[in-house]
Design an enzyme around this catalytic site. Sequence first.
Site, PDB file in Angstrom:
ATOM      1  N   ASP A   1      28.516  45.120   4.545  1.00 52.90           N
ATOM      2  CA  ASP A   1      28.970  45.138   5.922  1.00 52.90           C
ATOM      3  C   ASP A   1      28.462  43.884   6.609  1.00 52.90           C
ATOM      4  O   ASP A   1      27.332  43.458   6.362  1.00 52.90           O
ATOM      5  CB  ASP A   1      28.392  46.370   6.637  1.00 52.90           C
ATOM      6  CG  ASP A   1      29.199  47.603   6.289  1.00 52.90           C
ATOM      7  OD1 ASP A   1      30.407  47.457   6.012  1.00 52.90           O
ATOM      8  OD2 ASP A   1      28.623  48.698   6.284  1.00 52.90           O
TER       9      ASP A   1
ATOM     10  N   GLN B   1      36.006  44.117  36.157  1.00 49.86           N
ATOM     11  CA  GLN B   1      36.995  43.400  36.967  1.00 49.86           C
ATOM     12  C   GLN B   1      36.701  41.906  37.012  1.00 49.86           C
ATOM     13  O   GLN B   1      37.555  41.080  36.758  1.00 49.86           O
ATOM     14  CB  GLN B   1      37.019  43.946  38.410  1.00 49.86           C
ATOM     15  CG  GLN B   1      37.750  45.259  38.569  1.00 49.86           C
ATOM     16  CD  GLN B   1      36.904  46.425  38.094  1.00 49.86           C
ATOM     17  OE1 GLN B   1      35.707  46.481  38.360  1.00 49.86           O
ATOM     18  NE2 GLN B   1      37.534  47.362  37.377  1.00 49.86           N
ATOM     19  N   THR B   2      35.431  41.575  37.358  1.00 51.94           N
ATOM     20  CA  THR B   2      35.103  40.154  37.512  1.00 51.94           C
ATOM     21  C   THR B   2      34.896  39.461  36.172  1.00 51.94           C
ATOM     22  O   THR B   2      35.129  38.283  36.027  1.00 51.94           O
ATOM     23  CB  THR B   2      33.815  39.989  38.326  1.00 51.94           C
ATOM     24  OG1 THR B   2      32.765  40.676  37.631  1.00 51.94           O
ATOM     25  CG2 THR B   2      33.965  40.582  39.721  1.00 51.94           C
TER      26      THR B   2
END
Lengths: 573, 686
Positions: free
Chosen positions: B311, B384-385
């Site tokens: 992995d 959002q920002t």
Amino acid sequence: MTLVGWVQVLVFFALIVAVTKPLGVFMHRVFETGEAPLGRFLGRIENSIYKLFGVDPKREQDWKEYCFALLAFSALGVLVTYGIERLQGHLPFNPQHFPGVPQELAFNTAGSFVTNTNWQSYSGESTMSYLTQMAGLAWHNFTSAASGIAVALCLARGFTRRGGPAGPKTLGNFWVDLNRSILYVLLPLSFLFALVLVSQGVIQNLKPYLDVTTLEGAKQTLTLGPVASQEAIKQLGTNGGGFFNANAAHPFENPTPFTNLISLFLIFAIPAGLTYTYGRMAKDSKQGWILFAAMSFLFFAGLVVCYHAEAGGNSAFAGLPLQQTLGNMEGKEARFGVAASTLYATVTTDASCGAVNAMHDSFTALGGLVPLVNIELSEVVFGGVGAGLYGMLIFVVLSVFIAGLMVGRTPEYLGKKVEAKDIQLATLYILVFPIIILGFAAWAAVSAMGVSSLNNNGAHGLSEILYAFSSAAGNNGSAFAGLNANTPFWNIALGISMLAGRFLMIVPALGIAGAMVAKKVVAPSLGTFPTNGPLFAFLLVSVILIVGALTFFPALSLGPIVDHFQSLQGKVF
Amino acid sequence: MSSKAQTVSLFDRDITRRAIGESFRKLSPRMVAKNPVMFVVEVGSALTTVLFLRDILLHPAGHAPIWFTGAVSLWLWFTVLFANFAEAVAEGRGKAQAETLRKMRKETLARRLVGGKLEGKEEEIPSSSLRKGDLVVVEANQLVPGDGEIIEGIASVDESAITGESAPVIRESGGDRSAVTGGTKVLSDRIVIRIVSDPGESFLDRMIALVEGAARQKTPNEIALHILLVGLTIVFLLACVTLIPLAKYSSLTLSVTAIVALLVCLIPTTIGGLLSAIGIAGMDRLLKKNVIATSGRAVEAAGDVDTLLLDKTGTITHGNRMASEFLPLPEVRIEMLAEAALLASLADETPEGRSIVLLANEKYAIPANAPGASTGTFVPFTAQTRMSGLDFGGRSIRKGAVDSIGKYVIALGGRVPAELGELAARIGDSGGTPLAVADGSRVLGIIHLKDVVKAGIRERFKRFHAMGIRTVMITGDNPRTAAAIAREAGVDDFLAEATPEAKMRLIKDEQAKGKLVAMTGDGTNDAPALAQADVGVAMNSGTQAAKEAGNMVDLDSNPTKLLEIVEVGKQLLMTRGTLTTFSIANDVAKYFAILPAMFVPVFPEIAPLNVMHLASPYSAILSAVVFNALIIVLLIPLALKGVRYRPLGAAAILRRSLLIYGVGGVVAPFVGIKLVDLALEALHLV
């Protein structure tokens, strides 16, 4: 050793190198690709034989069926031959009115020819009728050789078929392999070379024996017969049973150095070619050549020792007013000399042929040790037709196992893992020789029945005993001479040795084929040990020498080795 | 290896003392019979002892001298004892190792929930009587009574007893971190555990049995080798026994003592005597590396691995994107960018934020406690920002996604230089993540965040490569990122955008090509793949499902441990192979010592075969027997430590081994036997 002697050796070996690939490709075509040469003519014969015996050539057998077919065929061969020998007095083609062959001798001879040994406890011209010779014995010259090829093919298929656990577990059809060996390989080649031998003066006639008066006025009877046709298959099939008692030392069997060369060539041709066939089957011709290289090394090693010992002359003559510039000529034909005689002795014992052109009993102790050791190395130095290849592959299994452990990876060969079961079968295979040879030799050495047949006493006598059982177990058939083997004890003991030395070894070999064909094929990586390089050839040779030497060295040191040191000090028997 | 790892010195006094006692106990025919090679030696020892006693009592004429029979008999017993000793030492070292494991299995009182119900009443029972399926409660400062799975609660656990790692780890119910091991200590909170193994059946128990040699099952290659050794023993038995009649024919009466001596010297006693010690020591070495294997077979298979699946996250990379460099726009000093980046991240507690502070601090010596910074207002990251930053002293510093920062500065009246896009694209191409930094309306540059490949991992992959093992990185990243990391880490191949199904398919494909696949995993969704792989190493921190599916557990939870496991597997085979070769090669010299000695009374002509010029026939035979016994002792260290493995490629390894153990095996006994002979002569013993 002389330059001329070595030139003979090198010419012979160059011929073998030259024939290996074409003959190998030819046999690959015959057995594997299914496109038969001369298909029109021989193919029709082939198919009618299948029809006659109700064989479906398309149907393949697994290892057990294959093994059963071979054993049944061989058992039938033993019974029929035994029957003919016993009943020959009542059967036709017996102008000399020979009586039935005694039972022990009949058993010995039947076993001898079925196992490709051709050990002869009897003198053919005074024991066997023409019917026995032709139907009982000559037949086996072809079939026993063909059986050997079949086993080799079967084992080779086990290693090289890559069906995996899900694929078919079959390994070919014994009857097809047998039939094709005879029809496409043995018959045409022996026919061709019989003609060559006739051209060189080997006799081929059906005339009565000839009474002649020699220059000195003495009367002599010349024995005649269809020699050339027998001679070719005797060599080609590594059978070795001579038409005359003197075998290839007889001028009618082997008249010239050229026929001598042809004989040697025929002995090694098929065993050498099969290595190439094997490489083709493995899709890596190097795999075949590496076996060829290991065999060649052992061949030259034996030859150098033998030739050197014989060229050195007999130490017993040291100090006597005798010239020995030609080497030890006792028991050798003047027309061959030391070089061709030692070459013949080496080749015939390497390849389990057993034909001789000189008396091995008369070799120096060391010179006689080489043929003996050659046989005891399990007849893998080119070996008998087929037997050499399958014997070599057993040693490959052991070598790969040791090598695999040493590089830290589960051993694998041609992508197939060598596991406990394979090692078990390979171990059974290598146990057969010591059990038979040492067991019987030890018995013969201390029993009156054994010792009474000896011509010599002391160490040389022991060499005769060891040689007889080695020759029988190795299916070689050459005799050290000096041993009267036509007694009930020797006939039975040697008969058992021959049968065990053939079939007790074939069964585990076929078992390995069966185990291998079903194995998963693993991909090679950097960590996989390559089996097609010189390092592997070296390892293979070491394993063969060590197994052979460690097993037989104690016994040999009481026989030829003591003999050698004693004769150095002038002690003879 | 971890801090608690105590290395037991090769011949620890305690172990040695106990092993000496054990060697005698192991003389019992029933125990020796398990090893046919040594059994033959023991029968020979007994036989010669009987002869020795007969000679003392009856003084029969015409036999070997009494002292000779006695000495041979004594040394034959030593041969068996030495082989027993080797096995006992290996077992003793295993036991010492197991002792540390056993300590973790301290008997404690377990608080079992009656009836296996969460709301059941508690009862106190000894931890050793816990059964599979029992539910137990463990609270702070209590020991976990047995291997289990947390079904309720979350706790910090001190696993230093097994891993040596002192920092506590979090274990919680559900998910991939739910397994707890018996003997570890809960430091906080309360958890309910479902016990997953019956007494005596936990991983630990199985491993203890393996290293103590008790439950040691022979591995496939060991069985094959065993068969070969038995075969060789039969061959030599035949060669020696038939020698008696063959010699009788030559009017030579061989003494039974001499024949037994010859037989024992020829059969592969060196490898036969050390075989089980090698196997036990191999398991022991593995345990020292903190790996628990469920069978020896799995360890052997590890030596054959062709393909290794790893992995990416946690194995090859640290798992978090980290700041690797600052890329200022033209006319911006790099220190300016570094300072702004640091300020913007001061209050950012994410690993990314911390890595930015660290980089600026270490590489550009920007103090982390900029004056006044602590008085500023932290602007947290929102979806959002997609920016975060700090307002202080009239500056508003922001870091965030390139387009968000672009919009931000344009809104403040600034402009976005063309170079910013170029820099960002370059980072994206290399598999990294660009983070733009702005101070007010001015864009300063870019922080390059990337998945950082662990230190030293490249070297490890180089070793795998040299061994012929192909490494494949498994990642959920897109192919471009995956390719970049694969290149950097030096793995041979990668599987991008991997799903559990794709992983399984990859394993099956590789196996269909005839390759042996190893993988590591810890999650429940790894379990099917772990089971499918030929060698599955589960992390101890992983789920019970993963541990059950794999055939090894790494207590350190270090996925690259596979390298060591592979080496141990290879060492195991190599040690057996080289000692077998050595053992057989030895026989050549022994023949030259013993055979002339046996035959010379009747055949004085054979004297030249005594190439070592040994003092007398009796001295020759005795020297060979003594050498044969001593070589076992001399090789014990090699058997225990294993032959060193070098990633050289098979042909090169074989060439080396053949030279050292093959050729060396032929030569060594010539020297050794001669030395023993000289010593015997100097001491006037012969």
